[in-house]
Design a protein around this motif. Structure first.
Motif, PDB file in Angstrom:
ATOM      1  N   GLN A  97       1.268   0.871   9.386  1.00  0.00           N
ATOM      2  CA  GLN A  97       1.240   1.209   7.966  1.00  0.00           C
ATOM      3  C   GLN A  97       2.387   0.575   7.178  1.00  0.00           C
ATOM      4  OE1 GLN A  97      -1.190   2.853   6.368  1.00  0.00           O
ATOM      5  NE2 GLN A  97      -2.285   2.902   8.324  1.00  0.00           N
ATOM      6  N   ILE A  98       3.275  -0.146   7.851  1.00  0.00           N
ATOM      7  CA  ILE A  98       4.437  -0.719   7.154  1.00  0.00           C
ATOM      8  C   ILE A  98       4.046  -1.678   6.036  1.00  0.00           C
ATOM      9  CG2 ILE A  98       6.458  -2.208   7.450  1.00  0.00           C
ATOM     10  CD1 ILE A  98       6.977  -0.794  10.101  1.00  0.00           C
ATOM     11  N   PRO A  99       3.096  -2.623   6.245  1.00  0.00           N
ATOM     12  CA  PRO A  99       2.715  -3.503   5.121  1.00  0.00           C
ATOM     13  C   PRO A  99       2.195  -2.721   3.909  1.00  0.00           C
ATOM     14  CG  PRO A  99       1.930  -4.405   7.194  1.00  0.00           C
ATOM     15  CD  PRO A  99       2.430  -3.019   7.489  1.00  0.00           C
ATOM     16  N   ARG A 100       1.383  -1.709   4.165  1.00  0.00           N
ATOM     17  CA  ARG A 100       0.853  -0.887   3.075  1.00  0.00           C
ATOM     18  C   ARG A 100       1.977  -0.094   2.406  1.00  0.00           C
ATOM     19  NH1 ARG A 100      -1.216   4.155   4.181  1.00  0.00           N
ATOM     20  NH2 ARG A 100      -2.051   5.186   2.309  1.00  0.00           N
ATOM     21  N   LEU A 136       5.133  -0.969   2.169  1.00  0.00           N
ATOM     22  CA  LEU A 136       5.917  -1.892   1.347  1.00  0.00           C
ATOM     23  C   LEU A 136       5.207  -2.214   0.036  1.00  0.00           C
ATOM     24  CD1 LEU A 136       7.166  -4.301   4.155  1.00  0.00           C
ATOM     25  CD2 LEU A 136       8.535  -2.639   2.896  1.00  0.00           C
ATOM     26  N   HIS A 137       3.896  -2.372   0.098  1.00  0.00           N
ATOM     27  CA  HIS A 137       3.126  -2.682  -1.110  1.00  0.00           C
ATOM     28  C   HIS A 137       3.292  -1.586  -2.160  1.00  0.00           C
ATOM     29  CE1 HIS A 137      -0.197  -3.948  -3.685  1.00  0.00           C
ATOM     30  NE2 HIS A 137      -0.650  -2.699  -3.614  1.00  0.00           N
ATOM     31  N   TRP A 138       3.184  -0.329  -1.730  1.00  0.00           N
ATOM     32  CA  TRP A 138       3.278   0.778  -2.667  1.00  0.00           C
ATOM     33  C   TRP A 138       4.719   1.222  -2.913  1.00  0.00           C
ATOM     34  CZ3 TRP A 138      -0.799   2.236  -5.454  1.00  0.00           C
ATOM     35  CH2 TRP A 138      -2.076   1.876  -5.001  1.00  0.00           C
ATOM     36  N   GLY A 139       5.596   0.974  -1.939  1.00  0.00           N
ATOM     37  CA  GLY A 139       6.957   1.468  -2.035  1.00  0.00           C
ATOM     38  C   GLY A 139       7.907   0.629  -2.862  1.00  0.00           C
ATOM     39  N   ARG A 140       7.755  -0.698  -2.830  1.00  0.00           N
ATOM     40  CA  ARG A 140       8.706  -1.544  -3.557  1.00  0.00           C
ATOM     41  C   ARG A 140       8.702  -1.280  -5.062  1.00  0.00           C
ATOM     42  NH1 ARG A 140       8.147  -6.991  -3.489  1.00  0.00           N
ATOM     43  NH2 ARG A 140      10.290  -7.197  -4.214  1.00  0.00           N
ATOM     44  N   PRO A 141       7.568  -1.061  -5.716  1.00  0.00           N
ATOM     45  CA  PRO A 141       7.624  -0.707  -7.146  1.00  0.00           C
ATOM     46  C   PRO A 141       8.423   0.578  -7.408  1.00  0.00           C
ATOM     47  CG  PRO A 141       5.406  -1.387  -6.540  1.00  0.00           C
ATOM     48  CD  PRO A 141       6.179  -1.248  -5.254  1.00  0.00           C
ATOM     49  N   VAL A 142       8.325   1.547  -6.483  1.00  0.00           N
ATOM     50  CA  VAL A 142       9.101   2.783  -6.639  1.00  0.00           C
ATOM     51  C   VAL A 142      10.584   2.495  -6.452  1.00  0.00           C
ATOM     52  CG1 VAL A 142       9.436   5.135  -5.803  1.00  0.00           C
ATOM     53  CG2 VAL A 142       7.141   4.135  -5.805  1.00  0.00           C
ATOM     54  N   GLU A 143      10.917   1.638  -5.482  1.00  0.00           N
ATOM     55  CA  GLU A 143      12.313   1.249  -5.270  1.00  0.00           C
ATOM     56  C   GLU A 143      12.899   0.670  -6.554  1.00  0.00           C
ATOM     57  OE1 GLU A 143      12.736  -1.438  -2.037  1.00  0.00           O
ATOM     58  OE2 GLU A 143      11.839  -0.097  -0.554  1.00  0.00           O
ATOM     59  N   LYS A 144      12.150  -0.200  -7.219  1.00  0.00           N
ATOM     60  CA  LYS A 144      12.637  -0.819  -8.453  1.00  0.00           C
ATOM     61  C   LYS A 144      12.793   0.220  -9.567  1.00  0.00           C
ATOM     62  CE  LYS A 144      10.564  -5.334  -7.443  1.00  0.00           C
ATOM     63  NZ  LYS A 144       9.554  -6.345  -7.870  1.00  0.00           N
ATOM     64  N   LEU A 145      11.864   1.173  -9.601  1.00  0.00           N
ATOM     65  CA  LEU A 145      11.947   2.243 -10.604  1.00  0.00           C
ATOM     66  C   LEU A 145      13.238   3.026 -10.449  1.00  0.00           C
ATOM     67  CD1 LEU A 145      10.715   4.113 -12.789  1.00  0.00           C
ATOM     68  CD2 LEU A 145       9.537   5.316 -10.930  1.00  0.00           C
ATOM     69  N   VAL A 146      13.551   3.430  -9.214  1.00  0.00           N
ATOM     70  CA  VAL A 146      14.774   4.200  -8.969  1.00  0.00           C
ATOM     71  C   VAL A 146      16.010   3.341  -9.193  1.00  0.00           C
ATOM     72  CG1 VAL A 146      16.082   5.452  -7.212  1.00  0.00           C
ATOM     73  CG2 VAL A 146      13.599   5.759  -7.375  1.00  0.00           C
ATOM     74  N   ARG A 147      15.975   2.110  -8.685  1.00  0.00           N
ATOM     75  CA  ARG A 147      17.133   1.205  -8.808  1.00  0.00           C
ATOM     76  C   ARG A 147      17.527   0.979 -10.261  1.00  0.00           C
ATOM     77  NH1 ARG A 147      15.563  -4.742  -7.590  1.00  0.00           N
ATOM     78  NH2 ARG A 147      14.784  -4.458  -9.723  1.00  0.00           N
ATOM     79  N   MET A 206       2.858   8.377  -4.499  1.00  0.00           N
ATOM     80  CA  MET A 206       2.719   9.645  -3.794  1.00  0.00           C
ATOM     81  C   MET A 206       1.243  10.012  -3.609  1.00  0.00           C
ATOM     82  SD  MET A 206       5.741  10.402  -2.956  1.00  0.00           S
ATOM     83  CE  MET A 206       5.933   8.607  -2.875  1.00  0.00           C
ATOM     84  N   LYS A 207       0.424   9.693  -4.583  1.00  0.00           N
ATOM     85  CA  LYS A 207      -1.014   9.931  -4.429  1.00  0.00           C
ATOM     86  C   LYS A 207      -1.575   9.091  -3.296  1.00  0.00           C
ATOM     87  CE  LYS A 207      -2.070  11.301  -9.192  1.00  0.00           C
ATOM     88  NZ  LYS A 207      -2.829  10.952 -10.432  1.00  0.00           N
ATOM     89  N   GLU A 208      -1.121   7.863  -3.196  1.00  0.00           N
ATOM     90  CA  GLU A 208      -1.580   6.996  -2.114  1.00  0.00           C
ATOM     91  C   GLU A 208      -1.099   7.507  -0.767  1.00  0.00           C
ATOM     92  OE1 GLU A 208      -3.444   3.757  -0.193  1.00  0.00           O
ATOM     93  OE2 GLU A 208      -3.713   4.740  -2.153  1.00  0.00           O
ATOM     94  N   ARG A 209       0.126   8.019  -0.702  1.00  0.00           N
ATOM     95  CA  ARG A 209       0.628   8.604   0.548  1.00  0.00           C
ATOM     96  C   ARG A 209      -0.194   9.824   0.949  1.00  0.00           C
ATOM     97  NH1 ARG A 209       6.006  11.869   0.225  1.00  0.00           N
ATOM     98  NH2 ARG A 209       4.450  13.371  -0.473  1.00  0.00           N
ATOM     99  N   ASP A 210      -0.551  10.658  -0.044  1.00  0.00           N
ATOM    100  CA  ASP A 210      -1.361  11.837   0.254  1.00  0.00           C
ATOM    101  C   ASP A 210      -2.751  11.440   0.737  1.00  0.00           C
ATOM    102  OD1 ASP A 210       0.751  13.434  -0.487  1.00  0.00           O
ATOM    103  OD2 ASP A 210      -0.004  13.803  -2.523  1.00  0.00           O
ATOM    104  N   ARG A 211      -3.273  10.340   0.212  1.00  0.00           N
ATOM    105  CA  ARG A 211      -4.594   9.875   0.638  1.00  0.00           C
ATOM    106  C   ARG A 211      -4.584   9.452   2.095  1.00  0.00           C
ATOM    107  NH1 ARG A 211      -7.549   5.359   1.435  1.00  0.00           N
ATOM    108  NH2 ARG A 211      -5.741   3.996   1.093  1.00  0.00           N
ATOM    109  N   LYS A 212      -3.531   8.728   2.488  1.00  0.00           N
ATOM    110  CA  LYS A 212      -3.398   8.258   3.864  1.00  0.00           C
ATOM    111  C   LYS A 212      -1.916   8.061   4.147  1.00  0.00           C
ATOM    112  CE  LYS A 212      -5.075   4.783   7.133  1.00  0.00           C
ATOM    113  NZ  LYS A 212      -5.892   3.549   7.301  1.00  0.00           N
ATOM    114  N   SER A 213      -1.368   8.865   5.031  1.00  0.00           N
ATOM    115  CA  SER A 213       0.077   8.881   5.250  1.00  0.00           C
ATOM    116  C   SER A 213       0.586   7.573   5.829  1.00  0.00           C
ATOM    117  CB  SER A 213       0.456  10.027   6.185  1.00  0.00           C
ATOM    118  OG  SER A 213       1.846  10.029   6.425  1.00  0.00           O
ATOM    119  N   PHE A 214       1.798   7.200   5.395  1.00  0.00           N
ATOM    120  CA  PHE A 214       2.482   6.031   5.947  1.00  0.00           C
ATOM    121  C   PHE A 214       3.303   6.395   7.181  1.00  0.00           C
ATOM    122  CE2 PHE A 214       2.786   5.636   1.201  1.00  0.00           C
ATOM    123  CZ  PHE A 214       1.847   4.631   1.033  1.00  0.00           C
TER     124      PHE A 214
END
Length: 236
Positions: free
Chosen positions: A131-134, A136-147, A197-205
């Protein structure tokens, strides 16, 4: 009462490589409940870049039986003295979402002193390798938001081979943090966290994952020439 601590320190490359292979904080360390040794990452950086994996920049996130146990470790143990040369913040537990079995979640929950008090968030997870590629796809935009968020004073990510990932962020107020989580901020693409978070709830990473929220107790040292990241706290 148990406390948590979060440490940042830069060490020689050879020492860092050795520490990745042999954890420098033994499980039987006096007063230690659990510690995660990790290497720093720059939030939102490209997957293949020199700022993605900062091996020499060490992160330690730990839980201790009490502050005396942490003080003794920083003063008496070799790697503890190394950590004491960096920066760290001491944390009192507020609340938890999810579960990470290695930490012992306290029954007592601290409360902030007021609406304008700072708050600190730590996430930590054991990733499912496929699940790491998936992630990263969803997580990097969140990283930028927090950063890039104006409500944070320090934010970063960290990792430990093969599958531990973590984030850390200091927020000026709890309201700014919760607004970010729910996508209520006046920033570009504010709903990036909520969508992920919705994507994580749909299918956990993850195999296991938790978000921990803390009240900062005290801050010590400096990181990259800066100090006093936590608003309204005095340096030890």
């Amino acid at each position: 009462m148990s406390i948590f601590s979060y440490h940042l320190v830069k060490i020689p490359f050879s020492t860092a490589i050795k520490a990745i292979c042999i954890n420098p904080i033994p499980k039987n360390t006096k007063g230690l409940i659990h510690a995660e040794y990790m290497s720093s990452m720059t939030l939102g950086s490209a997957i293949v870049s020199t700022s993605r994996f900062l091996i020499q920049e060490v992160v330690v996130f730990a839980q201790w039986e009490d502050e005396n146990a942490l003080d003794d470790y920083l003063q008496e143990e070799r790697f503890g003295r190394t950590l004491a040369n960096g920066w760290h913040v001491r944390l009192s537990f507020m609340r938890e979402w999810g579960r990470f079995k290695d930490f012992r979640i306290p029954e007592h929950k601290s409360e902030l002193d007021g609406a304008n008090s700072p708050v600190i968030a730590v996430t930590i997870a054991r990733m499912k390798p496929l699940q790491i590629p998936r992630f990263l796809h969803w997580g990097r935009p969140v990283e930028k938001l927090v950063r890039d968020h104006p409500g944070t004073t320090l934010s970063l990510a960290s990792f430990k081979f093969p599958n531990t990932v973590s984030t850390f962020s200091i927020w000026r107020t709890e309201q700014e943090m919760t607004d970010m989580v729910h996508g209520h901020n006046k920033v570009p693409k504010p709903k990036r966290h909520a969508v992920a978070m919705k994507e994580r709830d749909r299918k956990s990473f993850h195999f296991e994952f938790t978000t921990l929220r803390f009240k900062p107790i005290s801050e010590s040292g400096s990181w990259k020439g800066q100090k006093n990241f936590v608003p309204n706290l005095k340096e030890n």
